[in-house]
Enzyme design. Structure first.
Site, PDB file in Angstrom:
ATOM      1  CB  SER A  52      -0.914   0.004   1.235  1.00 51.26           C
ATOM      2  OG  SER A  52      -0.161  -0.207   2.406  1.00 51.26           O
ATOM      3  CG  ASN A 138      -4.113  -5.149  12.916  1.00 48.26           C
ATOM      4  OD1 ASN A 138      -3.544  -4.994  11.836  1.00 48.26           O
ATOM      5  ND2 ASN A 138      -4.447  -6.334  13.386  1.00 48.26           N
ATOM      6  CB  THR A 183     -41.058  25.071  -9.077  1.00 43.68           C
ATOM      7  OG1 THR A 183     -42.157  25.462  -9.895  1.00 43.68           O
ATOM      8  CG2 THR A 183     -40.989  25.994  -7.871  1.00 43.68           C
ATOM      9  CG  HIS A 184     -41.974  21.612 -11.866  1.00 48.24           C
ATOM     10  ND1 HIS A 184     -42.198  20.283 -11.587  1.00 48.24           N
ATOM     11  CD2 HIS A 184     -42.707  22.317 -10.953  1.00 48.24           C
ATOM     12  CE1 HIS A 184     -43.048  20.179 -10.574  1.00 48.24           C
ATOM     13  NE2 HIS A 184     -43.353  21.394 -10.162  1.00 48.24           N
ATOM     14  CB  SER A 305     -14.603  24.837 -29.147  1.00 49.14           C
ATOM     15  OG  SER A 305     -14.574  24.045 -30.321  1.00 49.14           O
ATOM     16  CE  LYS A 311     -19.716  26.089 -27.338  1.00 53.82           C
ATOM     17  NZ  LYS A 311     -19.668  24.625 -27.466  1.00 53.82           N
ATOM     18  CG  ASN A 313     -17.292  25.299 -24.227  1.00 46.97           C
ATOM     19  OD1 ASN A 313     -18.345  25.755 -24.681  1.00 46.97           O
ATOM     20  ND2 ASN A 313     -16.423  24.646 -24.959  1.00 46.97           N
ATOM     21  CD  GLU A 318     -19.318  21.741 -19.437  1.00 48.76           C
ATOM     22  OE1 GLU A 318     -19.052  20.728 -20.098  1.00 48.76           O
ATOM     23  OE2 GLU A 318     -19.242  22.883 -19.907  1.00 48.76           O
ATOM     24  CD  GLN A 350      -2.848  -2.465   1.968  1.00 48.53           C
ATOM     25  OE1 GLN A 350      -2.165  -2.761   2.922  1.00 48.53           O
ATOM     26  NE2 GLN A 350      -2.590  -2.916   0.752  1.00 48.53           N
ATOM     27  CE  LYS A 353      -4.400   2.883   5.226  1.00 52.12           C
ATOM     28  NZ  LYS A 353      -5.252   1.667   5.075  1.00 52.12           N
TER      29      LYS A 353
HETATM   30  N1  ARG Z   1      -1.228  -1.369   5.149  1.00 53.91           N
HETATM   31  C1  ARG Z   1      -2.146  -1.926   6.078  1.00 53.91           C
HETATM   32  C2  ARG Z   1      -3.502  -1.260   5.942  1.00 53.91           C
HETATM   33  O1  ARG Z   1      -3.576  -0.226   5.404  1.00 53.91           O
HETATM   34  C3  ARG Z   1      -1.623  -1.742   7.461  1.00 53.91           C
HETATM   35  C4  ARG Z   1      -2.179  -2.696   8.476  1.00 53.91           C
HETATM   36  C5  ARG Z   1      -1.565  -4.021   8.281  1.00 53.91           C
HETATM   37  N2  ARG Z   1      -1.942  -4.960   9.279  1.00 53.91           N
HETATM   38  C6  ARG Z   1      -1.892  -6.229   9.069  1.00 53.91           C
HETATM   39  N3  ARG Z   1      -2.224  -7.010  10.033  1.00 53.91           N
HETATM   40  N4  ARG Z   1      -1.503  -6.741   7.934  1.00 53.91           N
HETATM   41  O2  ARG Z   1      -4.509  -1.773   6.334  1.00 53.91           O
END
Ligand code: ARG
Length: 489
Positions: A52, A138, A183-184, A305, A311, A313, A318, A350, A353
């Site tokens: 990660s 954890n 409205t509408h 454009s 144009k 825009n 948007e 994980q 994130k």
């Molecule tokens: N990179 C992990 C996450 O974002 C960290 C926690 C990892 N814990 C584990 N028991 N593998 O969740």
């Protein structure tokens, strides 16, 4: 599968070069934190697949801060020596500074927590190996993510407040501008532009309240929950919580490491922010069309454009409207990731994130672009006023006029319906019908009807609480300013 692995590995490769201050590479060769019970290394595809670091490097500040607080607390509680805690804290400060300065780029590790700890060990030696006492990744990742979210909410609040300030300024600058209310998407009744703008102020005010509420539940420290069951050392969870700016500690260690509600709550609140912003952008887009012609964006906030030279825009509006879908998508993604997970931690989590980071980045980016686009837009008050004249926007006022003279409103409604039909057939506005003609629909109609039908009078007459009369809109402005002022204290 191979393609995915390669793409991910390549994406991480973007973050090279890697290294500690001493120039020693921090790579897979340094071994896994958990490698003891394994007889061989992980397959390259596994490293690429489960890492990660390519996205959670963004937690490095929070990781360092939380680790420093943890180390200090361990020393205070007599679990490690004070000298060791000092070495750890100094080493971590150096790592954060080096990452900040771009001297070190996190890579070659499973995640940011592993990376920081490994680098710390390289830099300060044995003391670093005590940092993970009474802690698990954890509770560490949950702590880091909560700290990140608390900070993100503060930033989002600043942005939203600034956005609200722009709305108030626009309302203030165009206090006497009258436009059709819809409205509408059909012209309904005349309103003040300021009233319309302040409607958005209120939406963003609720968004800010929701974010503040979410922050309360986010500011609960999971640190000390360990892997899931708590830890065996005599730790002080309140000490780390206080130092890190948490308002409370999680009271159930299993919940502490399994809970990602705070992320989902944030992204839900952000979905509402985007929904509001998207509605506003939709109106900007409509108002910039030749058909409405209510608004003219500054050239600096418009695009052209490649083929049609004429144009201009409203791309910014948007894009913001379009990016709303991303944030909604993240909300659905997060809810789906969490829905089937047995307690406690699972690696699925994980996946929180990228959704979290992208949702926050998207909202901040949209607010940052849309705010100056609005602030610099030209309001075409003449077009707005002209649009209130056609379409019988004062028909309700004629019915109210009759009702005030004693006709039951339902009957008045029917009478005015007849008058409108007659006016349409004759290509006239209500106020262009001669008094004798109007009297033909109801003998209650007298000369004073023309004053009641004037568009500005229609606005001024709506003095009920929260209505569009200037006095009420002024109250809305005063409320808005006091809310903005209070937030600044
Ligand atoms: N990179 C992990 C996450 O974002 C960290 C926690 C990892 N814990 C584990 N028991 N593998 O969740």
């Amino acid at each position: 599968m191979m393609e995915t692995g390669k793409t991910r590995a390549a994406a991480q490769g973007d973050r090279e070069p890697v290294g500690s201050g001493s120039g020693t590479p921090v790579g897979e060769g340094a071994g896994k934190l958990w490698g003891g019970r394994f007889t061989k290394g992980t397959a390259p595809v596994v490293d690429a697949f489960h890492s990660s670091l390519g996205f959670d490097w963004r937690l490095y500040r929070e990781d360092v801060r939380a680790s420093q607080a943890h180390a200090r607390m361990l020393a205070q509680c007599g679990v490690i020596a004070h000298g060791e805690a000092e070495a750890i804290c100094a080493g971590l400060a150096g790592i954060a500074a080096d990452i900040e300065a771009g001297k070190v780029q996190p890579s070659g590790a499973e995640d940011i927590h592993t990376f920081v700890e490994r680098l710390l060990t390289e830099r300060i030696g044995d003391a670093a190996k005590k940092l993970h006492t009474a802690r698990s990744r954890n509770d560490q990742v949950a702590t880091d993510t909560r700290l990140w979210v608390m900070n993100a909410i503060d930033e989002l609040d600043r942005r939203l407040r600034s956005f609200q300030r722009t709305l108030v300024q626009l309302a203030e600058d165009h206090k006497d501008v009258v436009m059709p209310g819809y409205t509408h998407l059909q012209r309904a009744q005349p309103i003040l532009l300021a009233h319309h703008l302040l409607a958005y102020f209120e939406m963003f005010q609720r968004d800010r309240e929701r974010l503040a509420d979410c922050r309360k539940r986010t500011a609960v420290s999971p640190l000390g929950a360990g892997a899931l069951a708590g830890v065996t050392q005599p730790i002080d969870r309140w000490a780390t919580a206080r130092e890190l700016g948490f308002l409370d500690v999680a009271v159930n260690s299993i919940d502490a490491v399994s809970d990602r509600d705070f992320i989902i709550e944030l992204v839900a609140a952000l979905s509402l922010v985007m929904m509001h912003l998207s509605r506003l952008c939709e109106e900007v887009i409509l108002w910039c069309s030749a058909e409405f012609g209510f608004l003219e964006l500054d050239d600096a906030y418009s695009t052209g454009s490649s083929i049609m030279p004429q144009k201009k825009n409203p791309d910014i509006a948007e894009l913001a409207r379009g990016k709303t879908g991303r944030v909604y998508g993240h909300l659905m993604g997060l809810l789906t990731v969490m829905k089937g997970l047995p307690l406690a931690y699972n690696k699925d989590m994980q996946e929180d994130k990228e959704a979290l980071f992208d949702a926050v980045d998207t909202v901040l980016g949209c607010l940052e672009a849309v705010e100056p686009m609005l602030a610099t837009a030209g309001v075409r008050a003449d077009r707005m006023l002209a649009a209130t004249k056609d379409g019988y926007l004062n028909a309700t006022d004629l019915a109210d006029y009759l009702a005030k003279k004693g006709l039951p409103f339902r009957d008045a409604h029917a009478v005015v319906g007849q008058a409108v039909l007659h006016a349409i057939e004759n290509g006239k506005r209500l106020e262009e019908l001669p008094l004798e003609v109007l009297k033909g629909f109801s003998p209650l109609i007298e000369e004073d009807v023309y004053a009641a039908l004037d568009v500005r009078q229609c606005v001024a007459a709506r003095r009920s609480l929260g209505g569009t009369a200037l006095a009420e809109v002024e109250k809305g402005l005063a409320r808005a300013k006091s809310l903005l002022g209070a937030a600044e204290k």
